[in-house]
Design an enzyme around this catalytic site. Structure first.
Site, PDB file in Angstrom:
ATOM      1  N   GLY A  31     -63.357   0.390 -43.030  1.00 14.80           N
ATOM      2  CA  GLY A  31     -63.990   1.445 -43.570  1.00 14.80           C
ATOM      3  C   GLY A  31     -65.483   1.076 -43.828  1.00 14.80           C
ATOM      4  O   GLY A  31     -65.980   0.116 -42.979  1.00 14.80           O
ATOM      5  N   HIS A  37     -67.972   0.481 -35.126  1.00 18.04           N
ATOM      6  CA  HIS A  37     -66.732   0.915 -35.281  1.00 18.04           C
ATOM      7  C   HIS A  37     -66.341   2.283 -34.465  1.00 18.04           C
ATOM      8  O   HIS A  37     -65.369   2.089 -33.708  1.00 18.04           O
ATOM      9  CB  HIS A  37     -66.409   1.485 -36.828  1.00 18.04           C
ATOM     10  CG  HIS A  37     -66.399   0.382 -37.850  1.00 18.04           C
ATOM     11  ND1 HIS A  37     -67.249   0.242 -38.931  1.00 18.04           N
ATOM     12  CD2 HIS A  37     -65.529  -0.753 -37.971  1.00 18.04           C
ATOM     13  CE1 HIS A  37     -67.017  -0.855 -39.518  1.00 18.04           C
ATOM     14  NE2 HIS A  37     -65.973  -1.413 -39.295  1.00 18.04           N
ATOM     15  N   GLN A  61     -57.207 -10.758 -47.426  1.00 22.38           N
ATOM     16  CA  GLN A  61     -57.844 -11.543 -46.601  1.00 22.38           C
ATOM     17  C   GLN A  61     -59.385 -11.741 -47.215  1.00 22.38           C
ATOM     18  O   GLN A  61     -60.237 -12.541 -46.585  1.00 22.38           O
ATOM     19  CB  GLN A  61     -58.387 -10.562 -45.164  1.00 22.38           C
ATOM     20  CG  GLN A  61     -59.327  -9.636 -45.518  1.00 22.38           C
ATOM     21  CD  GLN A  61     -59.444  -8.571 -43.882  1.00 22.38           C
ATOM     22  OE1 GLN A  61     -58.508  -8.221 -43.543  1.00 22.38           O
ATOM     23  NE2 GLN A  61     -60.564  -8.836 -43.221  1.00 22.38           N
ATOM     24  N   ASP A 152     -66.412 -10.186 -34.593  1.00 28.69           N
ATOM     25  CA  ASP A 152     -65.553 -10.815 -35.053  1.00 28.69           C
ATOM     26  C   ASP A 152     -64.941 -11.609 -33.958  1.00 28.69           C
ATOM     27  O   ASP A 152     -63.621 -11.637 -33.907  1.00 28.69           O
ATOM     28  CB  ASP A 152     -64.545 -10.284 -36.113  1.00 28.69           C
ATOM     29  CG  ASP A 152     -65.270  -9.410 -37.144  1.00 28.69           C
ATOM     30  OD1 ASP A 152     -65.871 -10.099 -38.185  1.00 28.69           O
ATOM     31  OD2 ASP A 152     -65.694  -8.221 -37.030  1.00 28.69           O
ATOM     32  N   MET A 188     -74.328  -4.925 -36.276  1.00 25.76           N
ATOM     33  CA  MET A 188     -74.075  -3.760 -37.186  1.00 25.76           C
ATOM     34  C   MET A 188     -72.538  -4.426 -38.073  1.00 25.76           C
ATOM     35  O   MET A 188     -71.992  -5.095 -37.413  1.00 25.76           O
ATOM     36  CB  MET A 188     -73.527  -2.633 -36.502  1.00 25.76           C
ATOM     37  CG  MET A 188     -74.838  -1.898 -36.102  1.00 25.76           C
ATOM     38  SD  MET A 188     -74.362  -0.275 -35.403  1.00 25.76           S
ATOM     39  CE  MET A 188     -75.776   0.213 -34.683  1.00 25.76           C
ATOM     40  N   ARG A 191     -71.149  -4.899 -44.283  1.00 23.52           N
ATOM     41  CA  ARG A 191     -71.682  -5.658 -45.378  1.00 23.52           C
ATOM     42  C   ARG A 191     -73.317  -5.643 -45.343  1.00 23.52           C
ATOM     43  O   ARG A 191     -74.062  -5.608 -46.261  1.00 23.52           O
ATOM     44  CB  ARG A 191     -71.306  -7.151 -45.336  1.00 23.52           C
ATOM     45  CG  ARG A 191     -69.886  -7.158 -45.799  1.00 23.52           C
ATOM     46  CD  ARG A 191     -69.494  -8.926 -45.542  1.00 23.52           C
ATOM     47  NE  ARG A 191     -68.224  -9.354 -46.243  1.00 23.52           N
ATOM     48  CZ  ARG A 191     -67.243  -9.364 -45.601  1.00 23.52           C
ATOM     49  NH1 ARG A 191     -67.247  -9.019 -44.245  1.00 23.52           N
ATOM     50  NH2 ARG A 191     -65.883  -9.527 -46.058  1.00 23.52           N
TER      51      ARG A 191
HETATM   52  P1  AMP Z   1     -64.119  -4.345 -40.150  1.00 24.92           P
HETATM   53  O1  AMP Z   1     -64.094  -2.962 -40.659  1.00 24.92           O
HETATM   54  O2  AMP Z   1     -65.480  -5.096 -40.399  1.00 24.92           O
HETATM   55  O3  AMP Z   1     -62.962  -5.138 -40.387  1.00 24.92           O
HETATM   56  O4  AMP Z   1     -64.211  -4.144 -38.553  1.00 24.92           O
HETATM   57  C1  AMP Z   1     -63.309  -3.259 -37.949  1.00 24.92           C
HETATM   58  C2  AMP Z   1     -63.304  -3.713 -36.309  1.00 24.92           C
HETATM   59  O5  AMP Z   1     -64.554  -3.279 -35.805  1.00 24.92           O
HETATM   60  C3  AMP Z   1     -63.213  -5.191 -35.960  1.00 24.92           C
HETATM   61  O6  AMP Z   1     -62.323  -5.312 -34.898  1.00 24.92           O
HETATM   62  C4  AMP Z   1     -64.490  -5.650 -35.963  1.00 24.92           C
HETATM   63  O7  AMP Z   1     -64.745  -6.633 -34.974  1.00 24.92           O
HETATM   64  C5  AMP Z   1     -65.241  -4.054 -35.208  1.00 24.92           C
HETATM   65  N1  AMP Z   1     -66.476  -4.324 -35.576  1.00 24.92           N
HETATM   66  C6  AMP Z   1     -67.121  -4.564 -36.768  1.00 24.92           C
HETATM   67  N2  AMP Z   1     -68.381  -4.663 -36.379  1.00 24.92           N
HETATM   68  C7  AMP Z   1     -68.787  -4.129 -35.168  1.00 24.92           C
HETATM   69  C8  AMP Z   1     -69.784  -3.984 -34.175  1.00 24.92           C
HETATM   70  N3  AMP Z   1     -71.296  -4.429 -34.759  1.00 24.92           N
HETATM   71  N4  AMP Z   1     -69.840  -3.877 -33.030  1.00 24.92           N
HETATM   72  C9  AMP Z   1     -68.666  -3.648 -32.450  1.00 24.92           C
HETATM   73  N5  AMP Z   1     -67.416  -3.741 -33.254  1.00 24.92           N
HETATM   74  C10 AMP Z   1     -67.549  -4.107 -34.414  1.00 24.92           C
END
Ligand code: AMP
Length: 283
Positions: A31, A37, A61, A152, A188, A191
């Site tokens: 989220g 995202h 995690q 990531d 992006m 956090r």
């Molecule tokens: P998270 O909500 O941080 O767990 O991220 C969910 C998914 O979005 C993961 O596969 C992340 O690698 C991807 N994600 C997070 N930040 C970015 C970004 N700046 N550009 C592309 N994908 C992202």
């Protein structure tokens, strides 16, 4: 967009879609959605018949309880963004849906070296938690394509390994989407919302440090490049966890150029209370 809170309901819904021959794309998230995202949602919409997004802040995690407590929650905005993006299905389970009993939180995944280096070293247990939640979500959603962000980088490798360990590699393929960045280069991230104005102005230094490595990779010894990059961050007030240059496949750190192998530069550093990570592939 159809919203589900219960795993069983989502499973039934998706079973029916699958029977009609629909391919399913899946974008798991925690989220506080941003354009990064949404780019994953867009990729899934382009390539599959039905796009499922999940929002679940996965407690297993987080190795740092403060990070978990302070993780941004913007559910209403997220629902609005996903609706605008024409995401088909949103799954927002509570913790009981994902971890119905103690046992479900105790599964261990033999990730080997992958969880001993980089993020694995600085965030003990983190990737076990990632595997637990992704395994459970894959069981529920059973997608054809899983969309992940290069942001990531190590997580992408861990999830690829999870697919092999669980046999999901036979039915699920992974698509890794490029990292979306702010105009100043900062990757992006949910956090980033926790950075204050002063910190936000400094935050793009992490991208510039990695760029410095990429631009000078053939000019300076790698150890010197890493030192300079660390200094660039420390000058801006970052506390550096690591700056690493590694083989892009196995993520083993290297101090020499690896001819014929793709390499990657990765960094993790704190700005105030906020830990940022980023990476760049070194061509
Ligand atoms: P998270 O909500 O941080 O767990 O991220 C969910 C998914 O979005 C993961 O596969 C992340 O690698 C991807 N994600 C997070 N930040 C970015 C970004 N700046 N550009 C592309 N994908 C992202």
């Amino acid at each position: 967009m159809v919203l589900f809170k219960k795993a069983a309901d989502l499973r039934n819904y998706l079973d029916a879609k699958r029977k009609n021959g629909m391919s399913i794309g899946f974008v798991p998230t925690m989220g506080a959605l941003h354009a990064g995202h949404l780019s994953l949602i867009a990729a899934s919409k382009k390539e599959t018949g039905l796009t499922v997004c999940s929002i679940f802040i996965n407690p297993t995690q987080f190795n740092d309880p403060v990070d978990f407590q302070k993780y941004p929650v913007t559910t209403e905005e997220d629902i609005l963004s996903l609706t605008q993006q024409q995401c088909d299905v949103l799954f927002i389970p509570d913790a009981g849906e994902i971890y119905p009993d103690e046992m479900s939180m105790k599964q261990r995944y033999p990730l080997g070296r992958l969880e001993e280096v980089l993020e694995g070293k600085f965030r003990p247990g983190h990737f076990q938690g990632v595997c637990m939640v992704v395994h459970r979500l894959l069981d529920i959603v059973q997608p054809d394509i899983l969309y992940l962000g290069q942001k990531d980088y190590q997580q992408c490798k861990v999830i690829a390994s999870l697919l092999e360990l669980t046999g999901f590699d036979k039915s699920v393929s992974i698509k890794i989407c490029p990292t979306l960045r702010e105009p100043d280069g900062l990757a992006m991230s949910s956090r980033n919302r926790r950075l204050n104005e002063k910190e936000r102005k400094k935050a793009a230094a992490i991208f510039r440090a990695l760029q410095y490595i990429r631009e000078n990779i053939n000019r300076e010894p790698l150890s010197q490049l890493k030192e300079t990059a660390a200094r660039m961050l420390e000058e801006k007030g970052f506390r550096v966890d690591y700056i690493s240059i590694a083989d892009a496949a196995a993520l083993e750190e290297t101090d020499v150029l690896l001819p014929d192998k793709k390499m990657v530069a990765l960094a993790a550093a704190y700005l105030g209370q906020v830990r940022l990570i980023d990476n760049l592939i070194l061509e």
